[in-house]
Design a protein around this motif. Sequence first.
Motif, PDB file in Angstrom:
ATOM      1  N   LYS A   1       0.483  -1.378  -0.177  1.00  0.00           N
ATOM      2  CA  LYS A   1      -0.379   0.258  -0.069  1.00  0.00           C
ATOM      3  C   LYS A   1       1.114   1.494   0.082  1.00  0.00           C
ATOM      4  O   LYS A   1       2.598   1.307   0.312  1.00  0.00           O
ATOM      5  CB  LYS A   1      -0.902  -0.317   1.189  1.00  0.00           C
TER       6      LYS A   1
ATOM      7  N   GLY B   1      -2.603   5.501   1.515  1.00  0.00           N
ATOM      8  CA  GLY B   1      -2.589   3.904   2.323  1.00  0.00           C
ATOM      9  C   GLY B   1      -3.488   3.654   0.906  1.00  0.00           C
ATOM     10  O   GLY B   1      -4.284   1.778   0.961  1.00  0.00           O
TER      11      GLY B   1
ATOM     12  N   SER C   1      -3.333   0.367  -2.832  1.00  0.00           N
ATOM     13  CA  SER C   1      -3.127   0.138  -3.226  1.00  0.00           C
ATOM     14  C   SER C   1      -2.181  -0.045  -4.334  1.00  0.00           C
ATOM     15  O   SER C   1      -3.077   1.150  -5.115  1.00  0.00           O
ATOM     16  CB  SER C   1      -4.265  -1.007  -3.570  1.00  0.00           C
TER      17      SER C   1
ATOM     18  N   ASP D   1     -12.376  -0.233   0.315  1.00  0.00           N
ATOM     19  CA  ASP D   1     -11.864  -2.022  -1.258  1.00  0.00           C
ATOM     20  C   ASP D   1     -13.172  -2.201  -1.632  1.00  0.00           C
ATOM     21  O   ASP D   1     -14.444  -2.130  -1.241  1.00  0.00           O
ATOM     22  CB  ASP D   1     -11.401  -2.636  -0.521  1.00  0.00           C
TER      23      ASP D   1
ATOM     24  N   THR E   1      -7.446  -8.170   0.545  1.00  0.00           N
ATOM     25  CA  THR E   1      -6.231  -6.842  -0.576  1.00  0.00           C
ATOM     26  C   THR E   1      -5.953  -8.079  -1.718  1.00  0.00           C
ATOM     27  O   THR E   1      -5.078  -7.574  -2.506  1.00  0.00           O
ATOM     28  CB  THR E   1      -5.147  -6.439   0.825  1.00  0.00           C
TER      29      THR E   1
END
Length: 605
Positions: free
Chosen positions: A56, A61, A63, A219, A224
């Motif tokens: 990240k 922060g 991705s 998200d 992730t």
Amino acid sequence: MCSLKTALLLGWLLQAQLASAYSWPSPQYEALETFLYEGQRGDDSNLASLVHPCRKRTGTGASIAAEWLRFAFHDMATHNVDDGSGGLDGSIVYELGRSENFGLGFNQTLTDFETFPNKYVSRADIIALGAVFATATCGGPLIPFRGGRVDTWTPGTTGTPEPQQDLDTLKESFRKQGFSNTEMIALTACGHTIGGIRSPDFPTLVPAGPDPTKPNIVDFDSTTQFDNKVVTEYLDGTTQNVLVVTQNTTMASDLRVFISDGNQTMRGLSDPNQFSTQCQSLLERMLNTVPHGVSLTDEITLIPTKVWGTQLTIERGQLVYKANLRLTQPISDKLNKNRTVTMFWCDKYGSSADCKGSTKSAPSSTLVQDDPNNSPVTQRMGLYFVHYKFVVPIQGTASISRFWFEVDEHNGTSATVYNNGGNFYVVPQDQVVFVPTMSTALFVSNGSYTQTYTNRNGEAFTKVYNMTVAVREGSNPSRVYASASDNAIHNFTYAVNTTFDFSRNTSIPSVGGYDFYSGTVSDSGFQTILDIHADAGGTTYTDDFRQTSFLDNTPFIEPSTVNSDAHPSSSSSSSSPSSFVASVPRVVGSGLLGLALILLPLHIL
């Protein structure tokens, strides 16, 4: 477990596949292969480390993998199948002022990629490599990679999909890119398995968080990783994807796309294997969507045993030849510390020319082990690399014509000879050579600059290079010059392509049968590449693709001690390389079969 017969068959098939794609030397293939499997370029500047392992971004922060994958899609999305225009051609860097390409993530990705393109690896290739790394580092499929994309220096057409567009507009956008309705659904799911929506980009979808200095990010799914949670959570009603669950139906683009065939495609993608297979295929097609007339290379496959960084040069008053042999090492196996790697070579001139009188050899000067994390692609294959570096002193009157290597594991097996498939590694010319350790680069400030649209402030520099090359005494060149190129420029506003001349520098005494010539060139980019030429006796001699990252700051490696009467195959002297290679039990052109057997589990499980 597969049978030995099947294993050998698969090994030979893989060997044939790899061998057909590459032969030494091939500078473009080698440069692309280094990026893909080592994660970096030849001076160890690592591209993959910016995203790996599934990082990240500090500060936001976000991705990084999602930003890189999105960057590649938006670059490709200018393609129009109707006339063949657009595609993955690097035009995205000129399109960041558009509503379809706004956001800090695009600008930060531009900065990530700025310094890496060179003569053989285009900006568009770097963008495609970024997508391959982004997918691999977060656990997605390994996407087959081809190089050879051609950069444009102008913006492409508009038409990248936007969340407020209706279904017919979205379908038409994907059709122009070359994707059907079913493929639109799957590609959207593949693209939205990582990353999410940021509050500064879409404040009506994602409200600002408690920290005004940091964006709030929601998200697309609960992980992730590059997995099919974006699909399964959509199907079971637990999705957090704001492009599905938003009350602002105008912005619910993922919902419109996913439900457009009654969720049939999404139900198929609920199988993780099908999701992975579909994403691999579609993302490969996405990366290979290029303007009409652009031909991509063969797939860049791993070179299991690679010769790289070869150079005849002068260091500390000594003519030397530098070479590196890269061997492939399974992560699960311990490195054999008893292994010896020896370089053999033939003189170019004199009584021992072409090894007719004697053969010279030297052990490796140093050993470097790569971090297995250098490239997410190679790490996923369970491999890393070991580099045996050679610096061997060369007599100016004898020079060097060709070389090869012998690897002895000292485990009771015969030594393995790597000789470029029996063709040997040939030194193309010795008339003009680059001397980086006698060259310098001076940074000259151009003052501060402000680029609001890229969200960056800083200071720009021009590099002023004072270059030194060496020309063989007695050649009496009519001209010594270099072509300098650089397409790694701030914001890619232009490319540097210039030619400059060298003049005889009599203040430097001759060394090893070479005279020195000096020249100066300026470059406002990051990575100057030189092709150095000398016109002599009606012939132009060229020292090609010399990078300038290390000049007078080149790390010095003490040259090895030379055995001037080496006997690679037996105690008796061999009259020529071909006469002794036949007697060595294991002669490998490029080390393919051994790696083929190592990689079998990747293909048969």
